[in-house]
Write a protein that holds these residues in place. Structure first.
Motif, mmCIF file in Angstrom:
data_model
loop_
_atom_site.group_PDB
_atom_site.id
_atom_site.type_symbol
_atom_site.label_atom_id
_atom_site.label_comp_id
_atom_site.label_asym_id
_atom_site.label_seq_id
_atom_site.Cartn_x
_atom_site.Cartn_y
_atom_site.Cartn_z
ATOM 1 N N LYS A 1 41.208 59.456 39.585
ATOM 2 C CA LYS A 1 40.655 58.103 39.671
ATOM 3 C C LYS A 1 41.594 57.200 40.473
ATOM 4 O O LYS A 1 42.818 57.327 40.379
ATOM 5 C CB LYS A 1 40.473 57.517 38.272
ATOM 6 C CG LYS A 1 39.410 58.195 37.429
ATOM 7 C CD LYS A 1 38.025 57.769 37.833
ATOM 8 C CE LYS A 1 36.981 58.319 36.865
ATOM 9 N NZ LYS A 1 35.611 57.918 37.255
ATOM 10 N N ARG B 1 41.970 52.847 41.737
ATOM 11 C CA ARG B 1 41.472 51.481 41.546
ATOM 12 C C ARG B 1 41.145 50.866 42.891
ATOM 13 O O ARG B 1 41.953 50.917 43.821
ATOM 14 C CB ARG B 1 42.508 50.627 40.826
ATOM 15 C CG ARG B 1 42.702 50.966 39.373
ATOM 16 C CD ARG B 1 43.685 49.997 38.739
ATOM 17 N NE ARG B 1 45.010 50.138 39.306
ATOM 18 C CZ ARG B 1 46.075 50.564 38.645
ATOM 19 N NH1 ARG B 1 45.962 50.909 37.380
ATOM 20 N NH2 ARG B 1 47.250 50.659 39.218
ATOM 21 N N GLN C 1 39.516 47.403 45.184
ATOM 22 C CA GLN C 1 39.553 45.939 45.169
ATOM 23 C C GLN C 1 38.277 45.362 44.551
ATOM 24 O O GLN C 1 38.285 44.256 44.024
ATOM 25 C CB GLN C 1 39.732 45.412 46.600
ATOM 26 C CG GLN C 1 41.103 45.709 47.185
ATOM 27 C CD GLN C 1 41.245 45.227 48.614
ATOM 28 O OE1 GLN C 1 40.268 44.796 49.228
ATOM 29 N NE2 GLN C 1 42.445 45.318 49.159
ATOM 30 N N THR D 1 35.332 44.789 41.862
ATOM 31 C CA THR D 1 35.389 44.660 40.407
ATOM 32 C C THR D 1 34.055 45.068 39.794
ATOM 33 O O THR D 1 33.008 45.010 40.443
ATOM 34 C CB THR D 1 35.719 43.212 39.999
ATOM 35 O OG1 THR D 1 34.751 42.319 40.582
ATOM 36 C CG2 THR D 1 37.106 42.824 40.485
ATOM 37 N N ARG E 1 36.835 43.734 35.956
ATOM 38 C CA ARG E 1 37.975 44.639 36.056
ATOM 39 C C ARG E 1 37.920 45.416 37.364
ATOM 40 O O ARG E 1 36.861 45.571 37.961
ATOM 41 C CB ARG E 1 37.973 45.614 34.867
ATOM 42 C CG ARG E 1 38.132 44.930 33.525
ATOM 43 C CD ARG E 1 37.952 45.915 32.386
ATOM 44 N NE ARG E 1 36.643 46.557 32.439
ATOM 45 C CZ ARG E 1 36.160 47.337 31.469
ATOM 46 N NH1 ARG E 1 36.905 47.578 30.398
ATOM 47 N NH2 ARG E 1 34.972 47.882 31.594
ATOM 48 N N ALA E 2 39.093 45.899 37.783
ATOM 49 C CA ALA E 2 39.146 46.685 39.015
ATOM 50 C C ALA E 2 38.264 47.921 38.883
ATOM 51 O O ALA E 2 38.368 48.670 37.910
ATOM 52 C CB ALA E 2 40.585 47.093 39.322
ATOM 53 N N LYS E 3 37.402 48.108 39.853
ATOM 54 C CA LYS E 3 36.496 49.250 39.826
ATOM 55 C C LYS E 3 37.276 50.539 40.071
ATOM 56 O O LYS E 3 38.113 50.615 40.965
ATOM 57 C CB LYS E 3 35.428 49.076 40.908
ATOM 58 C CG LYS E 3 34.389 50.180 40.952
ATOM 59 C CD LYS E 3 33.381 49.924 42.055
ATOM 60 C CE LYS E 3 32.368 51.055 42.145
ATOM 61 N NZ LYS E 3 31.401 50.817 43.251
ATOM 62 N N LYS E 4 37.000 51.568 39.253
ATOM 63 C CA LYS E 4 37.643 52.867 39.417
ATOM 64 C C LYS E 4 36.644 53.868 39.975
ATOM 65 O O LYS E 4 35.526 53.983 39.477
ATOM 66 C CB LYS E 4 38.201 53.373 38.083
ATOM 67 C CG LYS E 4 39.355 52.556 37.538
ATOM 68 C CD LYS E 4 39.873 53.146 36.236
ATOM 69 C CE LYS E 4 41.035 52.328 35.681
ATOM 70 N NZ LYS E 4 41.531 52.878 34.393
ATOM 71 N N TRP F 1 48.824 54.641 42.557
ATOM 72 C CA TRP F 1 48.732 53.896 41.304
ATOM 73 C C TRP F 1 49.881 52.922 41.103
ATOM 74 O O TRP F 1 49.685 51.819 40.601
ATOM 75 C CB TRP F 1 48.685 54.875 40.128
ATOM 76 C CG TRP F 1 47.325 55.429 39.907
ATOM 77 C CD1 TRP F 1 46.817 56.581 40.418
ATOM 78 C CD2 TRP F 1 46.276 54.844 39.135
ATOM 79 N NE1 TRP F 1 45.522 56.756 40.007
ATOM 80 C CE2 TRP F 1 45.159 55.702 39.216
ATOM 81 C CE3 TRP F 1 46.171 53.692 38.378
ATOM 82 C CZ2 TRP F 1 43.961 55.435 38.568
ATOM 83 C CZ3 TRP F 1 44.975 53.421 37.726
ATOM 84 C CH2 TRP F 1 43.885 54.282 37.834
ATOM 85 N N LYS G 1 48.117 49.974 43.802
ATOM 86 C CA LYS G 1 47.384 49.428 42.667
ATOM 87 C C LYS G 1 45.904 49.241 42.960
ATOM 88 O O LYS G 1 45.064 49.832 42.307
ATOM 89 C CB LYS G 1 48.012 48.122 42.169
ATOM 90 C CG LYS G 1 49.440 48.276 41.676
ATOM 91 C CD LYS G 1 49.938 47.012 41.017
ATOM 92 C CE LYS G 1 51.402 47.132 40.631
ATOM 93 N NZ LYS G 1 51.698 48.242 39.762
ATOM 94 N N ARG G 2 45.529 48.420 43.946
ATOM 95 C CA ARG G 2 44.111 48.203 44.244
ATOM 96 C C ARG G 2 43.912 48.291 45.749
ATOM 97 O O ARG G 2 44.646 47.690 46.524
ATOM 98 C CB ARG G 2 43.651 46.849 43.695
ATOM 99 C CG ARG G 2 43.726 46.768 42.186
ATOM 100 C CD ARG G 2 43.414 45.394 41.657
ATOM 101 N NE ARG G 2 42.038 45.022 41.932
ATOM 102 C CZ ARG G 2 41.456 43.930 41.434
ATOM 103 N NH1 ARG G 2 42.148 43.143 40.633
ATOM 104 N NH2 ARG G 2 40.216 43.638 41.741
#
Length: 439
Positions: free
Chosen positions: A180, A182, A184, A186, A191-194, A385, A389-390
């Motif tokens: 998975k 993350r 940008q 949501t 929340r951040a879309k995974k 990750w 992060k995003r």
């Protein structure tokens, strides 16, 4: 045409003070002066030749008109280089211009040639864009902003690192995995879309290295199959290695292809499935012991390597004992009481004995686990990750394409970078003579 540049270097040496560490350290720091000296000489030589040709082809039309008040600044692999270019006046039009930029293909306002970005693009595979730009400045003395570095990574990844057809390579084994990431974007809760990031490696033989053949973001295994089928000679693939995730077997297995489930994932995921059935750690023990007692789940690779072609009966015995062990485990997992665990073991038992069948036919052992793909991409997953992060989908994909070429296909990096810069054989350096005199 040939250009000879004569360098004269003065070195002050006290008697008996030529120490190797001091010499190498001082020389390293001095290389920038040599680099800038040669670069300035080449610029001057090309500039003078261009001016001479202009004057000879247009008698009296062009004349020198001094220098601009500020020098042109160019970031180089050895730091910031400054050069005051010669201006030329055109008597017919009254315009003033500098001939050097056009001669050396130096774009207006360009202070950051692409060649400077190689170090940063390589480092950004491990560090953030901000820290990569700092490292480039620390190591090379060349300043490159994180936004410029980001732009170069995106350009390099999108233009130079696209997947090509690999049908001419006789791949036999395919290994896939995913994780998975993350994005940008949501979800409905803000929340951040995974989404799933999936990749594939392929190998040409039992002991050959697995190489990346594809990477995808938020793509189904069905779409991945279509892509691989277009670029690989898919009909020649013999074994698919995976952790048995949903959709892998149903979409990636083609006619005549076998599935080898990863043993490590089998041992690691089974306790989690039991926990979902309501079994805590102590109550899981009997089921885990049954699974670990099955030969296919417990035998070591070095033990398999000791088996010779004449040990056919022993391999058949291990394979039959494995099938018997799974039957006993399934009997211990009633369908009405442990439906999820039972389905998992049924699926695992179908693909875990492929390495036995393959040996009986070919007398060669294949991989038992998918750690080849997990180990190679662990660094990538940590970077995604912990640092990024995003991500945007395109930004992540371009970065990943650069990472694959730099970390996993390093033998092609220099050739790829040379094509990106347009390097050719029209310019060659040759060290003609080195001499010295004691004064």
């Amino acid at each position: 045409m040939k250009l000879y540049i004569n360098l004269t270097i003065k070195l002050d040496i006290a008697r008996g003070e030529v120490k190797i560490n001091n010499l190498l350290y001082q020389l390293k720091g001095f290389m920038a002066q040599i680099y800038f000296g040669i670069l300035k000489a080449i610029f001057s030589a090309v500039e003078e030749r261009m001016i001479t040709e202009l004057k000879e082809s247009h008698n009296g039309r062009y004349v020198k008109n001094g220098h601009p008040s500020t020098p042109r600044q160019i970031n180089t692999p050895y730091g910031l280089f400054k050069y005051r270019m010669i201006r030329i006046s055109d008597k017919e039009t009254g315009k003033t211009f500098m001939p050097l930029p056009e001669a050396i293909d130096l774009s207006p306002y360009c202070r950051q040639p692409k060649v400077v970005g190689e170090g940063g693009i390589g480092i950004v595979c491990h560090l953030s864009y901000r820290n990569s730009s700092k490292e480039v400045k620390r190591i090379l003395g060349t300043e490159i902003s994180k936004s410029t570095l980001h732009r170069q990574v995106q350009e390099f990844g999108s233009k130079m690192c696209n997947w090509k057809s690999l049908k001419e390579i006789p791949y036999r084994f395919l290994m896939v995995d995913g994780t998975k990431v993350r994005m940008q974007e949501t979800d409905e809760k803000g929340r951040a879309k995974k989404v799933e990031m999936r990749w594939a490696l392929a190998s040409t033989g039992e002991k050959e290295r697995f190489k990346p053949v594809g990477i995808w973001i938020d793509k189904s295994w069905k779409d991945i199959y279509r892509d691989l089928k277009n670029r690989l000679n898919y009909s020649k693939l013999e074994v698919l290695f995976s952790d048995g995730g949903p959709g892998i077997e149903g979409n990636l297995l083609s006619c005549g292809m076998r599935h080898q489930r990863c043993r490590l994932h089998g041992r690691r995921d089974f306790p989690y499935i039991l926990y979902m059935e309501g079994l805590k750690k102590r109550k899981q023990k009997i089921f885990k012991e049954k699974l670990n007692s099955i030969p296919a789940m417990s035998i070591k690779r070095r033990e398999l390597e000791q088996l010779r072609p004449e040990d056919v009966l022993e391999v058949k015995r291990l394979a039959e004992k494995t099938r018997e062990g799974f039957r006993e485990l399934l009997e211990a997992l009633p369908k009405d009481k442990y439906p999820k665990a039972r389905v998992y073991i049924e699926s695992l038992s179908r693909g875990i004995t492929t390495f036995f069948d393959f040996w009986l036919e070919n007398k060669k052992w294949i991989h038992l686990n998918t750690n080849a793909i997990e180990n190679r991409f662990s660094l990538v997953k940590n970077r995604i990750w912990a640092i990024g992060k995003r991500w945007s989908e395109q930004g992540l994909m371009n970065w990943l394409m650069v990472v694959i070429r730099k970390l996993f296909l390093p033998e092609s990096w220099d050739e790829l970078w040379a094509r990106y810069l347009g390097i050719n054989s029209n310019l060659n350096f040759e060290l003609v003579k080195v001499s010295y005199d004691w004064i």
